[in-house]
Design an enzyme around this catalytic site. Structure first.
Site: not given
Ligand code: ZN
Length: 317
Positions: A126, A163, A165, A244
């Site tokens: 991120h 992931d 995200h 996740d």
């Molecule tokens: Zn994540």
């Protein structure tokens, strides 16, 4: 040659508090599982050096690095952004997380290891060019890719990010760099709420609706990624390995499990065998249910270790 495994007690000293999901316990859960399942004895345990300023500056401007140094507390914790806290030990851990990726790239490209897994924290995908975000300070996978491109003079590196995200930071850093193909699957709409359309060719975003199951994930990923990766002919594949998207994870709503993480790893390693002698470097990103994280890493690392034993399996395509 074996699979190189990077971790370090310094990663445990970055502690954002008992209530924070990105906890030192994540790495403890992984290490305990690798010992109990036997994989700990099949990998080469390696030291994680600290990334140098020059290496970090390939992905982040000097002003951003200065800003983080100035913010770092002498004691206690401060907020770098609403999700991301710094302690006196954070930046050293972050430099070592990025450094692990660099050393893993060195070992894989210099034929000292077939593949590598970096069990590091803080995570990185991120972190944008000049912004901390989502528990991330330095973009570990971007620093590793830029080391492969700059220091080892590669021309084509693929980054696969599964992931839950979207890897917004990695996309931000390679927004205009066609040497890097990015394949990213993620729950959508969802954090980080970054634009996923209108990006250059070679950035392949694969959004998945909440409650998507493994079969949806596999179908979409196979359709969207496989031929693109084949056509790109990567010289190295890097993985942002977040766990996740597991159905037990408390932070998201996808319904994958360890079998899906094994499947995606097998797909990636098959492409790597065809185009880059199996060269894969994987770096830990998210994964917040400790049992699911341990299951996911066991499945993922188990497949990476298979690269070291090419006679054990054939090509699947
Ligand atoms: Zn994540």
């Amino acid at each position: 040659m074996a699979t190189a495994y990077f971790s370090d007690s310094a990663f445990l000293r970055h502690d954002m508090g008992d209530d924070h999901p990105e906890s030192p316990g994540r790495l403890r859960a992984i290490e305990a599982r690798l010992k109990s399942c036997g994989l700990a004895g099949e990998v080469d345990w390696c030291q994680s050096p600290e990334a140098t300023r020059e290496q970090l500056q390939r992905a982040h401007p000097g002003s951003y690095l200065d800003q983080l140094e100035l913010m770092a507390p002498r004691q206690g914790r401060i907020m770098a952004d609403p999700d991301t806290l710094m302690t006196p030990f954070t930046l050293q851990a972050a430099r070592m997380a990025a450094g692990a990726g660099i050393e893993a790239v060195n070992q894989v490209l210099c034929n000292q290891a077939t593949s590598a897994f970096c069990a590091v924290r803080p995570p990185g995908h991120h972190a944008e060019h000049n912004k901390t975000m989502g528990f991330c300070f330095y973009n570990n996978i971007a620093v590793a890719a830029l080391h492969a491109l700059t220091f080892h003079n590669l021309q084509r590196v693929a980054i696969v990010d599964f992931d839950v995200h979207q890897g917004n930071g990695t996309v931000d850093i390679f927004r205009n760099d066609p040497r890097v193909m990015i394949c990213s699957s993620f729950q959508h709409p969802f954090y980080p709420h970054s634009p996923i359309h209108g990006l250059r060719e070679g950035i392949i975003n694969t959004p998945l609706e909440a409650y998507s199951r493994g079969r949806d994930f596999r179908r979409q990923v196979e359709n969207a990624w496989l031929h693109r990766l084949q056509d790109f002919k990567p010289q190295l594949i890097l993985i942002s390995a977040g766990f996740d998207a597991d159905k037990r994870d408390p932070m998201a709503q996808l319904e994958l499990d360890a079998r899906d993480f094994r499947w995606i790893t097998e797909m990636i390693t098959d492409v790597a065998r065809m185009h880059c002698r199996g060269r894969v470097v994987s770096m830990l990103e998210g994964g917040y249910h400790l049992g699911a994280l341990a299951d996911g890493v066991e499945a993922h690392l188990g497949e990476l270790v298979q690269i070291s034993q090419p006679a054990a399996r054939g090509f699947t395509f």
